[in-house]
Design an enzyme around this catalytic site. Structure first.
Site, mmCIF file in Angstrom:
data_model
loop_
_atom_site.group_PDB
_atom_site.id
_atom_site.type_symbol
_atom_site.label_atom_id
_atom_site.label_comp_id
_atom_site.label_asym_id
_atom_site.label_seq_id
_atom_site.Cartn_x
_atom_site.Cartn_y
_atom_site.Cartn_z
ATOM 1 N N ARG A 45 56.459 83.470 58.963
ATOM 2 C CA ARG A 45 57.416 83.664 57.569
ATOM 3 C C ARG A 45 57.025 84.580 56.667
ATOM 4 N NH1 ARG A 45 62.328 80.250 54.977
ATOM 5 N NH2 ARG A 45 62.676 80.447 57.405
ATOM 6 N N HIS A 82 66.311 87.233 61.326
ATOM 7 C CA HIS A 82 66.004 85.454 61.123
ATOM 8 C C HIS A 82 66.977 85.098 62.820
ATOM 9 C CE1 HIS A 82 65.167 82.014 59.491
ATOM 10 N NE2 HIS A 82 66.486 81.405 58.885
ATOM 11 N N GLN A 91 67.630 81.340 63.282
ATOM 12 C CA GLN A 91 68.095 80.481 62.519
ATOM 13 C C GLN A 91 69.394 80.833 63.547
ATOM 14 O OE1 GLN A 91 69.016 78.769 59.799
ATOM 15 N NE2 GLN A 91 70.495 78.762 61.079
ATOM 16 N N ASP A 129 75.642 83.246 53.241
ATOM 17 C CA ASP A 129 75.197 82.675 53.313
ATOM 18 C C ASP A 129 74.500 82.675 51.805
ATOM 19 O OD1 ASP A 129 72.100 82.116 53.252
ATOM 20 O OD2 ASP A 129 71.093 84.243 54.550
ATOM 21 N N CYS A 186 73.683 79.085 56.772
ATOM 22 C CA CYS A 186 72.028 78.492 57.718
ATOM 23 C C CYS A 186 71.430 77.516 56.751
ATOM 24 C CB CYS A 186 71.135 79.968 57.620
ATOM 25 S SG CYS A 186 70.970 80.612 56.279
ATOM 26 N N ARG A 220 68.623 73.735 64.664
ATOM 27 C CA ARG A 220 67.020 74.984 64.704
ATOM 28 C C ARG A 220 66.300 74.004 65.548
ATOM 29 N NH1 ARG A 220 66.070 78.562 60.046
ATOM 30 N NH2 ARG A 220 64.632 78.544 61.178
HETATM 31 N N1 CP Z 1 67.129 78.219 57.181
HETATM 32 C C1 CP Z 1 66.491 77.876 56.652
HETATM 33 O O1 CP Z 1 66.045 78.551 57.530
HETATM 34 O O2 CP Z 1 65.879 77.256 56.155
HETATM 35 P P1 CP Z 1 64.973 77.303 55.316
HETATM 36 O O3 CP Z 1 64.493 77.938 54.241
HETATM 37 O O4 CP Z 1 64.501 75.620 54.654
HETATM 38 O O5 CP Z 1 63.503 77.253 56.450
HETATM 39 N N1 NVA Z 2 68.841 84.970 52.927
HETATM 40 C C1 NVA Z 2 68.283 83.926 53.129
HETATM 41 C C2 NVA Z 2 68.022 82.600 54.226
HETATM 42 C C3 NVA Z 2 67.035 81.786 54.397
HETATM 43 C C4 NVA Z 2 67.044 80.976 54.715
HETATM 44 C C5 NVA Z 2 66.930 83.968 52.889
HETATM 45 O O1 NVA Z 2 66.320 85.525 53.539
HETATM 46 O O2 NVA Z 2 66.343 84.228 51.525
#
Ligand code: CP
Ligand code: NVA
Length: 306
Positions: A108, A135, A138, A223, A262, A290
């Protein structure tokens, strides 16, 4: 041929469909089991997944850890700030080194080019656990949550409200691959990039008003307005306010429309509490999925699906 899961198109529609079917089967097969019990066939016994986090995470971190455990393997979870990566060791060198220790890498990070660089230099599968651009893990969970409702993906209308961000980019990519429509309403200055809309292959479009986006929608998605790494900007929050998902907006979607997010959520910003905690919301199922979706992604990476 090494299988990396950097975006949904790396798998393609047939493999995505196969992964969703596998996820459903495995989820059903272990109904009522303790979460740490290994699946009967332990398909990834002996496999180790390394996870590298350059951003915060709750769901991705825990669901991937549990996913590999349930498949019979194990995980090593690392925050980049505690790795040499966090003090200048290159992504390429990190990829080569980790490839000698573990069987797969999830990362990530911010810049999508970093996951591509990781994949380029790794000799084991690399999975995108979120970048500023996309993502995909997700959206696999979101698709699983939708089909669990008994809805086939082709022909569905998905409405997106708010920021034209990484999650929307992956939904648009999914729309193009799985033949559903995504209609996004985003304020000026926060629209998805043209390249993200193009991923929808004619199935993704941006409209002017929230009402147009949700009219007749089967699924309504939003989101956070401020993604990780973005500055908390009052001007952005103000621009987003008309795109808040509230009960009045949900009422313009189909009567049986579902709400997805998400998470993490900000009640009172992108969605009101009555919607996200209400009867149309599937967020807890979506979050649990997930785990189930990622088991299928891991199995696909190792050539066990598709
Ligand atoms: N939705 C999601 O990716 O959550 P986290 O940021 O907690 O991993
Ligand atoms: N769009 C958000 C998603 C988090 C899971 C971010 O990138 O922070």
């Amino acid at each position: 041929m090494l299988r990396h899961f950097l975006n949904l198109s790396d798998a393609g529609p047939d493999a995505i469909a196969a992964m969703l079917a596998d996820a459903l089967d495995r989820k059903t097969a272990r109904t009522g089991w303790p979460k740490g019990r290994v699946d009967a066939d332990a398909p990834l016994a002996g496999h180790v997944l390394a996870m590298v986090f350059e951003k915060n995470s709750t769901r991705t971190r825990v669901s991937f850890d549990m996913a590999i455990r349930q498949l019979g393997g194990s995980a090593i979870v690392m925050d980049a700030g505690q790795m040499q990566l966090g003090r200048g060791e290159t992504v390429a060198d990190t990829a080569r080194v980790l490839s000698g220790y573990v069987d797969a890498i999830m990362i990530r990070t911010d810049d999508h080019a970093k996951v591509e660089e990781m994949a380029h230099h790794a000799t084991v599968p690399v999975i995108n656990g979120l970048t500023d651009a996309s993502h995909p893990c997700q959206i696999m969970a979101d698709l699983l949550t939708i089909i669990e409702q008994g809805k086939a993906l082709p022909g569905l209308k998905v409405a997106w409200l708010g920021d034209g961000n990484n999650v929307l980019a992956s939904i648009m990519e999914a729309a193009g691959l799985m033949q559903f429509d995504v209609v996004a309403a985003c304020p000026q200055g926060f629209m998805p990039a043209d390249g993200d809309v193009a991923l929808g292959r004619g199935r993704a479009r941006v409209v002017a008003t929230p009402g147009e986006a949700v009219a007749g929608a089967d699924v309504v998605v939003t989101d956070t307005w401020i993604s990780m790494g973005q500055a908390q900007a009052e001007t952005k929050l103000a621009a987003m306010m008309p795109y808040q998902v509230d009960a009045a907006l949900m009422a313009q979607a189909k009567p049986d429309a579902k709400f997805l997010h998400c998470l993490p959520a900000h009640r009172g910003e992108e969605v009101t509490a009555d919607v996200i905690d209400g009867a149309q919301s599937l967020i807890w199922q979506e979050a649990e999925n997930r785990l189930h979706a990622q088991k299928a992604i891991l199995r696909w990476c190792f050539g066990q699906i598709g």
